[in-house]
Design a protein around this motif. Structure first.
Motif, short mmCIF file in Angstrom:
data_model
loop_
_atom_site.label_atom_id
_atom_site.label_comp_id
_atom_site.label_asym_id
_atom_site.label_seq_id
_atom_site.Cartn_x
_atom_site.Cartn_y
_atom_site.Cartn_z
N ASP A 1 135.28 90.47 73.12
CA ASP A 1 135.63 91.90 72.99
C ASP A 1 136.79 92.08 72.01
O ASP A 1 136.80 92.99 71.18
CB ASP A 1 136.04 92.49 74.35
N ILE A 2 137.78 91.20 72.15
CA ILE A 2 138.97 91.30 71.30
C ILE A 2 138.59 91.01 69.84
O ILE A 2 139.10 91.66 68.92
CB ILE A 2 140.08 90.36 71.82
N GLN A 3 137.66 90.06 69.64
CA GLN A 3 137.19 89.78 68.28
C GLN A 3 136.55 91.03 67.66
O GLN A 3 136.81 91.36 66.50
CB GLN A 3 136.12 88.66 68.31
N VAL A 4 135.71 91.71 68.44
CA VAL A 4 135.07 92.94 67.95
C VAL A 4 136.13 93.99 67.61
O VAL A 4 136.07 94.67 66.58
CB VAL A 4 134.05 93.50 68.98
N MET A 5 137.13 94.12 68.50
CA MET A 5 138.23 95.07 68.25
C MET A 5 138.91 94.82 66.90
O MET A 5 139.11 95.73 66.11
CB MET A 5 139.31 94.93 69.33
N LEU A 6 139.28 93.56 66.68
CA LEU A 6 140.11 93.25 65.53
C LEU A 6 139.32 93.24 64.23
O LEU A 6 139.79 93.74 63.20
CB LEU A 6 140.81 91.89 65.72
N VAL A 7 138.11 92.67 64.26
CA VAL A 7 137.35 92.52 63.02
C VAL A 7 136.66 93.84 62.65
O VAL A 7 136.74 94.30 61.51
CB VAL A 7 136.29 91.40 63.18
N VAL A 8 135.98 94.46 63.64
CA VAL A 8 135.18 95.66 63.34
C VAL A 8 136.00 96.93 63.59
O VAL A 8 136.13 97.78 62.70
CB VAL A 8 133.89 95.69 64.19
N LEU B 1 143.26 88.39 56.67
CA LEU B 1 144.56 88.23 57.34
C LEU B 1 144.40 87.73 58.77
O LEU B 1 145.20 86.93 59.25
CB LEU B 1 145.31 89.57 57.37
N LEU B 2 143.37 88.23 59.47
CA LEU B 2 143.13 87.78 60.85
C LEU B 2 142.89 86.27 60.88
O LEU B 2 143.49 85.55 61.68
CB LEU B 2 141.93 88.52 61.44
N ASN B 3 142.04 85.79 59.98
CA ASN B 3 141.72 84.37 59.97
C ASN B 3 142.90 83.51 59.51
O ASN B 3 143.20 82.47 60.11
CB ASN B 3 140.50 84.11 59.07
N PHE B 4 143.56 83.97 58.47
CA PHE B 4 144.72 83.23 57.96
C PHE B 4 145.82 83.14 59.02
O PHE B 4 146.35 82.07 59.33
CB PHE B 4 145.24 83.93 56.70
#
Length: 464
Positions: A60-67, A90-93
């Motif tokens: 869920d948090i991945q969907v929040m941050l990426v999308v 930036l999220l990945n780095f």
């Protein structure tokens, strides 16, 4: 300005990222390993249950941050590619960088860093601070500048989070103080130092269009749906986690309804402002984090959600223009209104909640895992008494002061560093434009095959 758009500056980004990823590969090859699989059957089923408990929330948090967050930033009509891509990069780095630092600080045993899903989750929490902070300078910064922000901010966040949670024992399960307040004032400090005291006129490409506002509104809806996972993921499974989910849903529901009321009353013709809806609807989620797992009555969550929406909308209407006029402070995404003001309100609410709940002790036991992965700060509320509650309330206030002070100071220093010419800050007339960093199809068809990136940028300058 010529230097800022020369082809050589476009080589700087892959060089910086390539070196970083290479160094990270080396670090992982030498030091990083997974946790050993559990031998006993009961242990194995415990691990499996823990994984099934945490992984859906993590997704869920991945969907929040990426999308969700990516789309929320697309309100600038000609900067959608950049907003989404830079947010993702930036999220990945930042997550990888936080994994390295956290691993060395907290998980380094016998020359090895042990990696598990919890480490990855807490590294993403560090990355969130970067994603929020750069909202203050969105559209006026180069990717190289953004990576420098991430490089500086992640270790500073980990240090301040350790001081606030582990040392002061602040209760902040949803990151109201450690994430939202910290990242907001870091971003504002950075913006102030980077842009100085010069007031700039409104940029022609700065005004949202109905289409870009619609995309941003979809981003808000995605964030709104998944926010309870963000607040509840680090709670103790069971009652505390259940309470955190319910309190967050109530606070966000109240803030969504109250935003419509406040926006309609503040606009002269009674119509709604898309900017108010995109932000005010999320303010309840920011404010509730510090007290989400406390045994407060449901009406407290609803009240806090409503208040935070009012504060957020008032901030957009009055405070942002005031700060721009008086302090020449630029805040492109209004992070002060969504993260700073509701964050301070939430911290204040948590101190009140602690004093109130301690009088009405139900023998409930609160505990919270530190996002930095340090020792969990556990508080047995039934042992508090008035003295203990008063002391904890003071700790909450101290934590807020540390978050604001540390982030403002380090944000100013980071912003000063971003002024280095080698970081290729875009010239004013080329701000808020994807074509500076992306091959856009229309332009590729219009321009000849031999056009260099520099010629394209200069043509764009003439058009503006």
């Amino acid at each position: 300005p010529g230097m800022a758009v020369s082809p050589s500056t476009h080589r700087l980004l892959p060089l910086f990222l390539g070196l970083f990823q290479g160094a990270l590969l080396l670090f992982f090859a030498l030091f990083v390993t997974y946790d050993k699989p559990s031998a006993q059957a009961e242990d194995a089923s415990l691990v499996a249950n823990h994984l099934y408990g945490i992984f859906p929330l993590f997704q869920d948090i991945q969907v929040m941050l990426v999308v969700g967050l990516g789309l929320l930033l697309t309100f600038l009509p000609q900067y959608g590619f950049s907003a989404l891509t830079h947010n993702f990069l930036l999220l990945n780095f930042s997550t990888q960088w936080a994994l390295v630092l956290q691993g060395l600080l907290h998980h380094f045993h016998h020359g090895q860093v042990h990696l598990d899903l919890h480490n990855l989750l807490t590294a993403e929490f560090a990355a969130v601070t970067v994603l929020i902070s750069v909202g203050a300078v969105l559209g006026r910064t180069s990717p190289c500048q953004l990576l420098v922000v991430a490089t500086c901010e992640v270790p500073i966040y980990l240090a301040s989070e350790w001081a606030i949670i582990t040392q002061l024992g602040v209760l902040d399960v949803g990151g109201t103080i450690t994430i939202h307040v910290f990242s907001c004032y870091f971003g504002l400090g950075m913006s102030k130092a980077l842009f100085g005291a010069v007031q700039r006129p409104v940029h022609p490409k700065e005004t949202p269009t109905p289409r870009s506002d619609l995309l941003s509104l979809v981003g808000m809806l995605i964030l709104w749906v998944f926010w309870p996972s963000f607040v509840a993921v680090l709670c103790q499974p069971g009652d505390a986690q259940h309470r955190a989910i319910l309190n967050t849903l109530l606070a966000m529901s109240a803030s969504a309804v109250t935003t419509v009321v406040a926006s309609s009353l503040l606009e002269s013709d009674g119509k709604l402002s898309p900017g108010h809806l995109q932000n005010g609807s999320l303010a309840g989620g920011v404010a509730i984090g510090a007290m989400a797992d406390m045994a407060v009555p449901p009406v407290a969550a609803l009240t806090l959600g409503s208040l935070s929406a009012v504060v957020c909308v008032l901030g957009f209407k009055f405070l942002t223009p005031l700060l721009e006029r008086k302090l020449a402070l630029r805040d492109q995404c209004g992070i002060h209104n969504l993260h700073g003001l509701p964050g301070i309100l939430g911290a204040a609410a948590s101190t009140v909640a602690i004093l109130v709940v301690s009088e009405d002790t139900s023998g409930s036991h609160f505990s919270q895992a530190s996002p930095a992965g340090g020792n969990a700060s556990e508080v047995l509320w039934e042992q508090w008494g008035d003295y203990g509650a008063g002391r904890q309330a003071l700790c909450q206030a101290a934590g807020l002061a540390v978050a604001i002070g540390a982030s403002l100071l380090t944000g100013l220093l980071t912003g000063a560093m971003l002024r280095l010419p080698c970081l290729a800050q875009p010239p004013e007339r080329l701000c808020f434009d994807d074509s500076l960093y992306f091959k856009i199809q229309d332009q590729a068809e219009n321009s000849g095959p031999r056009d260099t990136a520099e010629e394209g940028a200069l043509a764009l300058q003439e058009r503006v």
